[in-house]
Design an enzyme around this catalytic site. Sequence first.
Site, PDB file in Angstrom:
ATOM      1  N   GLU A  85      23.895 -20.865 -11.175  1.00  0.00           N
ATOM      2  CA  GLU A  85      23.856 -21.097  -9.724  1.00  0.00           C
ATOM      3  C   GLU A  85      25.133 -21.785  -9.246  1.00  0.00           C
ATOM      4  OE1 GLU A  85      20.137 -23.035  -8.786  1.00  0.00           O
ATOM      5  OE2 GLU A  85      19.046 -21.146  -8.886  1.00  0.00           O
ATOM      6  N   GLU A 122      15.541 -15.872 -11.994  1.00  0.00           N
ATOM      7  CA  GLU A 122      14.602 -16.977 -11.767  1.00  0.00           C
ATOM      8  C   GLU A 122      13.745 -16.674 -10.543  1.00  0.00           C
ATOM      9  OE1 GLU A 122      16.355 -20.815 -11.125  1.00  0.00           O
ATOM     10  OE2 GLU A 122      17.809 -20.605 -12.737  1.00  0.00           O
TER      11      GLU A 122
END
Length: 675
Positions: free
Chosen positions: A164, A321
């Site tokens: 991320e 995710e």
Amino acid sequence: MAHRAAGPVRGMEQVTQALGGRIAYGADYNPEQWPEEVWDEDVRLMREAGVNLVSVGIFSWALLEPEPGTYDFGWLDRVLDKLHAGGIAVDLATATASPPPWFLERHPEATLVDPIGNPRAFGARQAYCPSSVAYRDAATTLIAELVKRYDDHPAVVMWHVNNEYGCHNDHCFCDASAVAFRRWLQERYGAVERLNEAWATAFWSQRYTRWDQIGPPRQVSYGNFANPGQQLDWWRFCSDEIRNLYRVEAAAVRSHSAKPLTTNFMGFRKSLDYRSWTDVGDLVSNDHYLIAADEDRTPQLAMTADLTRSWAHGEPWLLMEHSTSAVNWQPRNIAKTTGEMRRNSFQHVARGADGALFFQWRASRGGAEKFHSAMVPHAGTESRLWRDVVRLGADLSAIAEVAGTRVEQASVAIVFDWESWWAATFDSHPSVDVDPMATARAWHKACWARNLGVDIVGVTDPLDGYDVVVLPAQYLLSDETVDRLTAFVEAGGTLVATYFTGIVDEHDHIRLGGYPGALSDLLGVRIEEFCPLPEGDEIPLTAYGSGAIWSERGRAVGADVVAAYATGDCAGDPAVTRRRVGKGTAWYVGTELAPDALDTLATQIFTTTKPVVGGLPEGVEAIRRVGEQGTYVFVINHTHEAVIVPVRGTDLLSGNEGGPHLVRAGQVAVIREDR
Ligand SMILES: [Zn+2]
């Protein structure tokens, strides 16, 4: 030394092959949070749940390199061996997402700095400046050690670069970032005079004479406005700078491995223009979390998946995710309702994901995310959530033959460009209520409710094959884009442009001669003045219903006025127009239509656009994936009523043959169509 085996987005195919042709199922696995005796149970439960892929080591830097240059790989050796023995493949992380305390201690110059000039302290994650040379050196040194050690490990099938990127350090205002920004500007403009022109520095006496006078848009005096050209280039630079960091880390991996690599994107993350990143990795992966308070969270998920697929150029991608239930970072973390996790996972897979992974495998006992749901909840396996996890694993196993297929050609493209989004939402604009994302969501939802296939495309993506292209408040348009849109309409396409589209060029300079300057000719309208509405006001129209946020003073120049403003100072001026152009049609919508009004207009515009499956009520999604071996219709029933789906074939989940198929409330079907 190894060379790169995969094309830009074909790496998912390699991962699928490594998984024996199955859909990827699993999670981030953080064994370092648990004593070793738990690891054997982890592997046993993973097998029970049908897990076949886990991401390991994302936040392990402090354990793998406890002191600079001193490594401890023993625990990771044991974890990978156990996983491999259990038949679980590994997406091994570079472990560089969060440097340990020693890093900033040794390199205080790598500290993240906010717009006011304050350093941001260590104590969470991603505590580094993305322009820091020291960070890049430390990260690539660790990557080399890690990849050399594990590239040959049989459990490792792919690499997870960083994590991320930019989630907490996307904009750094330190002196090193200022230097990097100036270098980026020099490459873009060559001469300071060209920058002065682009930034319109004749305004407010800002003309620069040397590069070293230029800095990031740090906080200016109270109530003042930073130069919009400087802001736009800063947002461009920050996205590019983090992409460059991804390139550096990816190159470090590729020096020692030919296995596919990815980094997990964050969907509609405003600061990161991922469309320009997708040539770095071998596959596109994305993280997606529902905003629990968002009543349209289900279509929002679909829209994000439609975006992710377009980044992957239609190839299969990986959902890296999502959550089994509640997260920990919203004000109120609402648990998913019965069946919602399953429907969410199938929404992603229906839209091209060849894997559904979660954060995380086992819910943490401590740390900032201890209340984030996981595959193994705090309650353990005697729980609804665990039973749902096991069922989903079996479901994904049952539809393995879908892996590698592609979502069929969409009929609608919604253009959503990051540079335009940034520029449209800077300060000192006509109205703070203009929100290109909200407008895009409203149009996507209109398509979603009708089961029209939609891609969320960038301004440079090809428009062939679409029936309808929607431009929701695409404020910044280049001449080249205007030419392509014109060609699309002339060739028979339908264009829908909303207010605040085509207002400026790529330098955020107004296009003169009447709005929407770039598209005035194509749309056949000439707007003289914006008349934004007071907060919360609605304006009645002569057709469809009412608008909000925006109205305009202007006239049609070649377009038919299909709705005008009914009251107020703009009464009689065009609100919705339509113009026949060549073989196609160009619509203009000059206000933010109320939901009912948008629905009525959408019915008119999409009247000849073919849905994936017709006749289904809103809230029942149907998406088709197409492969050489067959076609598959995913049906996801988000409603509280059973629905009859007029598709013939075999439901891979229930085994039911024939058709039409009954899909009960909240349930899912994946129908392999009869040939
Ligand atoms: Zn910095």
